[in-house]
Design a protein around this motif. Sequence first.
Motif, PDB file in Angstrom:
ATOM      1  N   THR A   1      47.474  23.028  45.700  1.00 50.81           N
ATOM      2  CA  THR A   1      47.847  24.127  44.807  1.00 50.81           C
ATOM      3  C   THR A   1      46.601  24.780  44.202  1.00 50.81           C
ATOM      4  N   CYS A   2      45.623  23.936  43.836  1.00 54.07           N
ATOM      5  CA  CYS A   2      44.389  24.470  43.259  1.00 54.07           C
ATOM      6  C   CYS A   2      43.663  25.387  44.243  1.00 54.07           C
ATOM      7  N   VAL A   3      43.859  25.134  45.524  1.00 55.11           N
ATOM      8  CA  VAL A   3      43.110  25.867  46.546  1.00 55.11           C
ATOM      9  C   VAL A   3      43.846  27.134  46.970  1.00 55.11           C
ATOM     10  N   ILE A   4      45.132  27.251  46.578  1.00 53.00           N
ATOM     11  CA  ILE A   4      45.936  28.394  47.026  1.00 53.00           C
ATOM     12  C   ILE A   4      45.257  29.754  46.766  1.00 53.00           C
ATOM     13  N   PRO A   5      44.624  29.977  45.607  1.00 54.51           N
ATOM     14  CA  PRO A   5      43.962  31.269  45.395  1.00 54.51           C
ATOM     15  C   PRO A   5      42.961  31.609  46.502  1.00 54.51           C
ATOM     16  N   PHE A   6      42.445  30.628  47.187  1.00 56.77           N
ATOM     17  CA  PHE A   6      41.473  30.883  48.237  1.00 56.77           C
ATOM     18  C   PHE A   6      42.107  31.503  49.477  1.00 56.77           C
ATOM     19  N   TRP A   7      43.428  31.571  49.482  1.00 60.61           N
ATOM     20  CA  TRP A   7      44.076  32.196  50.633  1.00 60.61           C
ATOM     21  C   TRP A   7      43.890  33.721  50.604  1.00 60.61           C
ATOM     22  N   THR A   8      43.573  34.255  49.422  1.00 61.58           N
ATOM     23  CA  THR A   8      43.242  35.682  49.380  1.00 61.58           C
ATOM     24  C   THR A   8      41.717  35.795  49.402  1.00 61.58           C
ATOM     25  N   SER A   9      41.232  36.980  49.745  1.00 66.06           N
ATOM     26  CA  SER A   9      39.794  37.094  49.918  1.00 66.06           C
ATOM     27  C   SER A   9      39.084  37.054  48.565  1.00 66.06           C
ATOM     28  N   PHE A  10      37.827  36.668  48.638  1.00 64.00           N
ATOM     29  CA  PHE A  10      36.995  36.556  47.455  1.00 64.00           C
ATOM     30  C   PHE A  10      37.007  37.850  46.651  1.00 64.00           C
ATOM     31  N   LEU A  11      36.830  38.978  47.355  1.00 65.71           N
ATOM     32  CA  LEU A  11      36.735  40.272  46.662  1.00 65.71           C
ATOM     33  C   LEU A  11      38.005  40.598  45.890  1.00 65.71           C
ATOM     34  N   ILE A  12      39.150  40.304  46.521  1.00 64.89           N
ATOM     35  CA  ILE A  12      40.412  40.602  45.851  1.00 64.89           C
ATOM     36  C   ILE A  12      40.559  39.750  44.600  1.00 64.89           C
ATOM     37  N   ARG A  13      40.156  38.477  44.734  1.00 63.81           N
ATOM     38  CA  ARG A  13      40.265  37.599  43.566  1.00 63.81           C
ATOM     39  C   ARG A  13      39.401  38.108  42.420  1.00 63.81           C
TER      40      ARG A  13
ATOM     41  N   VAL B   1      31.530  35.790  33.331  1.00 64.37           N
ATOM     42  CA  VAL B   1      31.744  34.348  33.144  1.00 64.37           C
ATOM     43  C   VAL B   1      33.207  33.993  33.454  1.00 64.37           C
ATOM     44  N   ILE B   2      34.130  34.799  32.915  1.00 57.18           N
ATOM     45  CA  ILE B   2      35.555  34.529  33.163  1.00 57.18           C
ATOM     46  C   ILE B   2      35.842  34.526  34.658  1.00 57.18           C
ATOM     47  N   GLY B   3      35.360  35.561  35.336  1.00 58.50           N
ATOM     48  CA  GLY B   3      35.601  35.660  36.781  1.00 58.50           C
ATOM     49  C   GLY B   3      35.034  34.470  37.526  1.00 58.50           C
ATOM     50  N   MET B   4      33.803  34.098  37.200  1.00 64.23           N
ATOM     51  CA  MET B   4      33.164  32.991  37.922  1.00 64.23           C
ATOM     52  C   MET B   4      33.857  31.669  37.651  1.00 64.23           C
ATOM     53  N   VAL B   5      34.223  31.435  36.396  1.00 67.81           N
ATOM     54  CA  VAL B   5      34.880  30.170  36.063  1.00 67.81           C
ATOM     55  C   VAL B   5      36.172  30.048  36.868  1.00 67.81           C
ATOM     56  N   GLN B   6      36.917  31.143  36.924  1.00 69.56           N
ATOM     57  CA  GLN B   6      38.194  31.076  37.650  1.00 69.56           C
ATOM     58  C   GLN B   6      37.959  30.774  39.127  1.00 69.56           C
ATOM     59  N   ILE B   7      36.928  31.386  39.682  1.00 70.22           N
ATOM     60  CA  ILE B   7      36.706  31.194  41.110  1.00 70.22           C
ATOM     61  C   ILE B   7      36.149  29.798  41.423  1.00 70.22           C
ATOM     62  N   TYR B   8      35.256  29.314  40.559  1.00 72.75           N
ATOM     63  CA  TYR B   8      34.537  28.082  40.921  1.00 72.75           C
ATOM     64  C   TYR B   8      35.089  26.809  40.306  1.00 72.75           C
ATOM     65  N   VAL B   9      36.050  26.921  39.378  1.00 66.03           N
ATOM     66  CA  VAL B   9      36.517  25.708  38.689  1.00 66.03           C
ATOM     67  C   VAL B   9      37.087  24.692  39.681  1.00 66.03           C
TER      68      VAL B   9
ATOM     69  N   ALA C   1      30.960  43.283  40.564  1.00 67.80           N
ATOM     70  CA  ALA C   1      32.332  43.789  40.487  1.00 67.80           C
ATOM     71  C   ALA C   1      32.849  43.835  39.052  1.00 67.80           C
ATOM     72  N   LEU C   2      32.411  42.886  38.215  1.00 66.14           N
ATOM     73  CA  LEU C   2      33.015  42.774  36.883  1.00 66.14           C
ATOM     74  C   LEU C   2      32.072  43.171  35.757  1.00 66.14           C
ATOM     75  N   SER C   3      30.840  43.506  36.070  1.00 67.77           N
ATOM     76  CA  SER C   3      29.927  43.823  34.977  1.00 67.77           C
ATOM     77  C   SER C   3      29.692  45.315  34.866  1.00 67.77           C
ATOM     78  N   GLY C   4      30.243  46.079  35.806  1.00 74.48           N
ATOM     79  CA  GLY C   4      29.982  47.509  35.776  1.00 74.48           C
ATOM     80  C   GLY C   4      28.501  47.794  35.910  1.00 74.48           C
ATOM     81  N   ARG C   5      27.817  46.969  36.682  1.00 73.00           N
ATOM     82  CA  ARG C   5      26.374  47.107  36.938  1.00 73.00           C
ATOM     83  C   ARG C   5      25.547  46.896  35.683  1.00 73.00           C
ATOM     84  N   LYS C   6      26.146  46.383  34.636  1.00 64.48           N
ATOM     85  CA  LYS C   6      25.353  46.172  33.422  1.00 64.48           C
ATOM     86  C   LYS C   6      24.690  44.803  33.425  1.00 64.48           C
ATOM     87  N   VAL C   7      25.329  43.844  34.094  1.00 67.58           N
ATOM     88  CA  VAL C   7      24.762  42.493  34.112  1.00 67.58           C
ATOM     89  C   VAL C   7      24.113  42.264  35.464  1.00 67.58           C
ATOM     90  N   ASN C   8      22.782  42.219  35.460  1.00 66.86           N
ATOM     91  CA  ASN C   8      22.069  41.965  36.696  1.00 66.86           C
ATOM     92  C   ASN C   8      21.634  40.509  36.778  1.00 66.86           C
TER      93      ASN C   8
END
Lengths: 303, 366
Positions: free
Chosen positions: A126-138, A177-185, A250-257
Amino acid sequence: MADSTADMAAGTAHAARDGRGFLARHGNYLLLVPGVIWMILFLVVPLGMMVYVSFWTQTTFSISSDLTLQSWITFFSSDTYFGALLRTLKIWLYVLVLTFVIGYPTALFIGQVVRNKTVQTVLLVTCVIPFWTSFLIRVLAWRPMLGVEGAINILLQKFGLIAEPIEVLLFTELSVVIGMVQIYVVFMVGPIAFMLARIDESLIEAARDLGASTWTIFRKIIFPLSLPGVVVGAIFVSVMVLGEFATASALSGRKVNLLGNIIVTQVGSLKWAFAAVIGVILTVIMAVVITGLLRIVNLRRAL
Amino acid sequence: MLELSRVTKAYAGIPAIDAVDLTIRDDEYLTLLGPSGSGKSTLLRLIAGLDMADSGRISLDGDDITFRPTHLRNLGFVQQSYGLFPHMNVFDNVAFGLRYREIDPVTDDSEVTRRVRSILDLVGLGDLGGRMVGQLSGGQKQRVSLARTLVTEPKVCLLDEPLGALDANLRERMTVELRKIRETLGVTFMHVTGNEAEALAMGDRMIVLDRGRLLQVSDPDSVFRAPRNVGVARFVNAYNILEGEVSDGSFRYRDLRFPAHGAPSGRASYAIRHDAAEIHTDTAPPESHASLPATFVASEFLGSRFFYFLRLPDGTIFDVERHLSREDPRRIEAGTACTVSWDPASALVFDAQGARLGDDTLKGAA
């Protein structure tokens, strides 16, 4: 009769072994040859090349192999670039801590509370189910969630919890941070749950029988035994987050490099030498991080 | 003193422990014998608090501990799988209970060291304190596990098949040592085993458990010589048990009749101890003996004694045990027709429910 045949076979094998000498004695190492060739061609040589290129001379429109420290000096003297290094480290630390804080209890539930192997597997899948969609979409899915007119703001306003939409949710370090935590947790949950599930129930019963409370058992038995999982999970998360660029763009609006974003831009504008400098720096950071994490536990003994 | 009264536990509706009454005294070695699946481990887990009874009461020195959590009971439980902490060395394993128990932990390091050292010496591991658990042999793990429990000075120490995983040699040495260690500390041991020889040899008292019920609780000698139940006779593995019927004061097995005075009519079991039977090949059995025709199958030499295996006409195997101190070994060809005989007074008769018909019943009627 059967005996003498066996003797003869053994004798032949023995002679053959002696006869072939070196190859026979070290034949097993032949199994490593394809892997070693692969690693030399595609890891060692490129790494050496990257270090070498980082000392090349870069001008606006060309690059020459005259050795210079110029790219290195530019990196460390520029606030933009050195700041990106510090920001990368900061976001990495946030993500690491948060994946641990969120991942450990989840893993504890899967590995210890659920004692049924089938249910454990189902939960991990179940934890891995989000990986069935592509990284970009997530990653991009966070935009309609976090935006000023996004789902979270709308809900909070509907319930009257806030008057004005929260603007810091999207296109900030927070959203990265939110995006990364969700993807990598999940990379934290997996290894920890695996280690926790391996703890023999009898150890916990023994500790309980010896008079230890649940909290003491957690501190002295369960957590130390799950530590190798924490370290493996931390290595996974670290390696992926330190080299990240997609979530940030994708999530920083190019502000966070982050360092990864800088590499992408530099390579895009064919600034190979400068990209190589950052590549070397990232590689060194990852090596230091992994070495540090491996110091915490003796993985070879624990696994 | 630990008392169980009408303790019952069922798993998924199937009773594992059925209304057990038991008193465990201070300073005794109690063995619990039962076949696998008889509820031995369940009974231990209920006492230790690792499982909770469905009904009934468990009390320790007068305090009701039926629902008290394990870590507040001060009962020791030495697991069959040892349950040693793999990330700690031997010393820290043994010190665990002293350092981290909820009630009255020992905070003084030198006191912990002293007590751990002395218990390690007692179990014969004085110099292995620094070893990691993975570097120990099975026998050493067993001792560490025992030491770890004993160092906390439990009121009762529960041992779940402590010798089960050891090889024969080590098992015999541990048998002696367990008794010695127990006597030194004066703590009550409750030792669960599926091995009848172990249960008989080690217990001051012994319990026989089958299908969640206590069949007999008494000294090993009585259990062995006067099993109260046909199940007990079966578990001590020292009786040939014939199934048949009693009518007119005699036990009928196929077309043979053996005297069974006073036994009520109906289905019954008839038990002949392995060492009470004799084999006759050429000579006729004594007049007073009961006898059965049988075919010789094989013999087994066990050092001081011989086991002879015979097949009865219905295919059942009949064991005869003869001690070499009493007679020389016999060489009999496999397939030889012979007669087994025994003194009918030494045989035991059990009624249809499995209860032994007491000496008084039989004598009173004679």
